[in-house]
Design a protein around this motif. Sequence first.
Motif: not given
Length: 257
Positions: A202, A82, A198, A85
Amino acid sequence: MDDLALLEGAARQAGEIALSFFGGDPKTWFKDNKSPVSEADLAVDGYLAEVLLAARPDYGWLSEETTDNSDRLECQRVFIVDPIDGTRAFLAGGDEWTVALAVVENGRPTAGVVYSPVRQEMFTAIAGKGAFINGEALEVSGQASILGASLTGPHSIAANKDVLNAGFKRSANIRSLAYRIALVAAGRVDVAAARGSASDWDLAAADLLVQEAGGRLTDLSGQGVRYNQAVTRHPALIAAPERLVSPVCELLSRLVG
């Protein structure tokens, strides 16, 4: 260079790239799922893909900001990334956004970093070798019951009156889910919650942090998370010390599951 050293070095440089946009006015638009993305996300993603895949050309790739390719399913090891994030926090000038990077093998993370460039916190973990922040060992809290436990998560969970009546203390929501879970690994928060949807990017790096710090990331049935599957989204989840997993899962599955 081992995988963790590679991830840590890449995360630090990715953080510098992100900081070059932070507090400015980067070009921003919305994806189909209505989540924001900016030119900063793409710049960091491009850097990470170039550096990490050059170092490990046989690893697969799964990133929030790269079009998914099923070729990753054939790879023994996969980078799960990510680039930023907590993009909403990043764009709003918040300081809790992170760079989250993991290596996954056989469905589980083997190395991971969650880096907060603004707070200068580097969380790291290797499977079986513990979790650390800036070189100091991490351990989940010793909280033994829901009564008095701190909970961070989305408003729909953390502000639920039945959750609060059960004895939880509400903590401020952290807009980076990876950082939210990392705070559980650090023992700063007892429980972190996430709504359904999610994604692998994540979760994977922070999952390893919690595991290595003595806790678990699970769905509301108490099952752990598998990564680099055909479907990369997950149901509602909690991260908590081992002793709290069952009572928290029971409560939340009944109230907000």
